[in-house]
Design a protein around this motif. Structure first.
Motif, PDB file in Angstrom:
ATOM      1  N   ILE A  25       0.847  -1.184   0.000  1.00 42.10           N
ATOM      2  CA  ILE A  25       0.000   0.000   0.000  1.00 42.10           C
ATOM      3  C   ILE A  25       0.883   1.234   0.000  1.00 42.10           C
ATOM      4  CG2 ILE A  25      -1.741   1.302   1.279  1.00 42.10           C
ATOM      5  CD1 ILE A  25      -2.676  -1.325   2.510  1.00 42.10           C
ATOM      6  N   ILE A  26       0.588   2.138  -0.916  1.00 45.95           N
ATOM      7  CA  ILE A  26       1.289   3.421  -0.971  1.00 45.95           C
ATOM      8  C   ILE A  26       0.221   4.500  -0.965  1.00 45.95           C
ATOM      9  CG2 ILE A  26       2.849   4.907  -2.263  1.00 45.95           C
ATOM     10  CD1 ILE A  26       4.054   2.425  -3.518  1.00 45.95           C
ATOM     11  N   GLY A  27       0.154   5.247   0.129  1.00 38.87           N
ATOM     12  CA  GLY A  27      -0.919   6.215   0.259  1.00 38.87           C
ATOM     13  C   GLY A  27      -2.256   5.496   0.279  1.00 38.87           C
ATOM     14  N   GLU A  28      -3.132   5.850  -0.654  1.00 42.99           N
ATOM     15  CA  GLU A  28      -4.435   5.195  -0.748  1.00 42.99           C
ATOM     16  C   GLU A  28      -4.451   4.125  -1.836  1.00 42.99           C
ATOM     17  OE1 GLU A  28      -7.311   8.217  -1.359  1.00 42.99           O
ATOM     18  OE2 GLU A  28      -7.068   9.112   0.629  1.00 42.99           O
ATOM     19  N   ARG A  29      -3.322   3.849  -2.412  1.00 39.33           N
ATOM     20  CA  ARG A  29      -3.249   2.877  -3.510  1.00 39.33           C
ATOM     21  C   ARG A  29      -2.926   1.486  -2.977  1.00 39.33           C
ATOM     22  NH1 ARG A  29      -0.288   7.465  -5.234  1.00 39.33           N
ATOM     23  NH2 ARG A  29      -1.396   8.661  -6.818  1.00 39.33           N
ATOM     24  N   VAL A  59       0.638 -11.418 -12.913  1.00 38.79           N
ATOM     25  CA  VAL A  59       0.361 -10.034 -13.299  1.00 38.79           C
ATOM     26  C   VAL A  59       0.184  -9.160 -12.064  1.00 38.79           C
ATOM     27  CG1 VAL A  59      -1.263  -8.515 -14.485  1.00 38.79           C
ATOM     28  CG2 VAL A  59      -0.750 -10.782 -15.431  1.00 38.79           C
ATOM     29  N   PRO A  60       0.999  -8.134 -11.894  1.00 34.74           N
ATOM     30  CA  PRO A  60       0.778  -7.193 -10.791  1.00 34.74           C
ATOM     31  C   PRO A  60      -0.306  -6.198 -11.185  1.00 34.74           C
ATOM     32  CG  PRO A  60       2.723  -6.550 -12.022  1.00 34.74           C
ATOM     33  CD  PRO A  60       2.234  -7.831 -12.642  1.00 34.74           C
ATOM     34  N   GLY A  61      -1.149  -5.849 -10.213  1.00 38.17           N
ATOM     35  CA  GLY A  61      -2.231  -4.919 -10.499  1.00 38.17           C
ATOM     36  C   GLY A  61      -2.350  -3.854  -9.428  1.00 38.17           C
ATOM     37  N   VAL A  62      -3.043  -2.774  -9.747  1.00 36.91           N
ATOM     38  CA  VAL A  62      -3.224  -1.657  -8.826  1.00 36.91           C
ATOM     39  C   VAL A  62      -4.664  -1.180  -8.896  1.00 36.91           C
ATOM     40  CG1 VAL A  62      -2.517   0.036 -10.574  1.00 36.91           C
ATOM     41  CG2 VAL A  62      -2.356   0.619  -8.158  1.00 36.91           C
ATOM     42  N   LYS A  63      -5.229  -0.797  -7.750  1.00 37.54           N
ATOM     43  CA  LYS A  63      -6.591  -0.268  -7.727  1.00 37.54           C
ATOM     44  C   LYS A  63      -6.638   1.176  -8.195  1.00 37.54           C
ATOM     45  CE  LYS A  63      -9.370  -3.036  -4.579  1.00 37.54           C
ATOM     46  NZ  LYS A  63     -10.193  -3.015  -3.346  1.00 37.54           N
ATOM     47  N   VAL A  64      -5.574   1.909  -7.915  1.00 38.59           N
ATOM     48  CA  VAL A  64      -5.485   3.301  -8.336  1.00 38.59           C
ATOM     49  C   VAL A  64      -4.172   3.473  -9.066  1.00 38.59           C
ATOM     50  CG1 VAL A  64      -5.424   5.719  -7.591  1.00 38.59           C
ATOM     51  CG2 VAL A  64      -6.816   4.059  -6.345  1.00 38.59           C
ATOM     52  N   SER A  65      -4.170   4.180 -10.194  1.00 41.39           N
ATOM     53  CA  SER A  65      -2.957   4.341 -10.984  1.00 41.39           C
ATOM     54  C   SER A  65      -1.853   4.969 -10.160  1.00 41.39           C
ATOM     55  CB  SER A  65      -3.224   5.220 -12.204  1.00 41.39           C
ATOM     56  OG  SER A  65      -2.030   5.483 -12.892  1.00 41.39           O
ATOM     57  N   ILE A  66      -0.609   4.516 -10.387  1.00 39.83           N
ATOM     58  CA  ILE A  66       0.525   5.108  -9.678  1.00 39.83           C
ATOM     59  C   ILE A  66       1.418   5.856 -10.657  1.00 39.83           C
ATOM     60  CG2 ILE A  66       0.528   3.376  -7.876  1.00 39.83           C
ATOM     61  CD1 ILE A  66       2.936   2.091  -9.240  1.00 39.83           C
TER      62      ILE A  66
END
Length: 243
Positions: free
Chosen positions: A6-10, A215-222
């Motif tokens: 987790i980075i910030g809200e991501r 596959v790595p994924g993210v909920k919010v773009s970084i």
């Protein structure tokens, strides 16, 4: 590990199914978007423990001949037909892959050439390179001081590459592996693409498109995640060798 990414809200997670399509579908159902290579590299910079992990990205190494006749290779970190699940599924199920590479339409390949040098938030999204630069030594483990332009294009630019190397160095020391190849050597057929992948201490740009399903994924773009705080030294002052 992934629950702590987790980075910030991501929030980040890894997805791995029996096939690439399974992985992408699972990622999508969970509300995540698969990462492009610079995003994945930035995540590893922030979480060095991920250097013990691996994954493929939606970024590609494209190779072919433009409509104007130029033979070029293109590092791509933007969405397109190569990142569309339907396009990928059709190519795999209809056995359209060429030596494991994903065929691209001429229109999309020509459009990528015109986007050369495009950047966003400090990341170089598209880099067009003359194919003639690599007409020898196309496989194996080259000295990285000879292929720095490719390493930078692979990772999304000089600054990102510098930061990634510094993070890599803390885990593996001064040695890094960079594998590249071009199964479309004569550029006589349609343009093709291979996915870009980070595997432990190795950068891959020639893996088969249907393989390596993690596959790595993210909920919010970084995409606004910057590596500036890493304060790296210039890659031009670092001699990299591969075992």
């Amino acid at each position: 590990m992934s629950q702590d990414l987790i980075i910030g809200e991501r929030e980040y997670e890894f997805f791995e199914g029996d096939t690439l399509i399974d992985s992408l579908e699972t990622c999508e159902r969970a509300g995540y978007s698969p990462l492009f290579l610079p995003e994945f590299a930035a995540l590893k910079i922030v979480y060095p423990a991920l250097f013990q992990d691996w994954g493929r990205s939606m970024s590609i190494y494209a190779s072919g001949r433009t409509s104007s006749g130029s033979e070029v290779d293109i590092y791509v970190h933007v969405p397109g037909e190569w990142s569309e699940m339907g396009y990928i599924l059709n190519a795999i199920s209809e056995k359209k892959l060429i030596n494991g590479a994903l065929p691209l339409t001429q229109k999309s390949f020509d459009a990528l050439e015109k986007r050369n040098g495009e950047t966003k938030d400090g990341i170089r999204l598209v880099t067009v390179m003359d194919y003639a630069r690599m007409n020898s030594g196309k496989s194996g483990e080259p000295r990285l001081d000879k292929v720095l332009p490719d390493v930078q294009a692979f990772l999304g630019g000089e600054e990102q590459a510098e930061a990634y190397y510094q993070a890599h160095r803390k885990v593996y020391g001064n040695k890094m592996q960079f594998y590249y190849n071009n199964y479309n050597n004569d550029h006589s057929t349609v343009p093709v693409a291979h996915p870009l992948m980070l595997d432990f201490m190795t950068l891959f740009s020639y893996v088969r498109f249907e393989e390596n399903n993690r596959v790595p994924g993210v909920k919010v773009s970084i995409t606004n995640l910057s590596a500036k705080d890493a304060q790296p030294k210039s890659l031009e002052r670092i001699m990299l060798e591969v075992e």
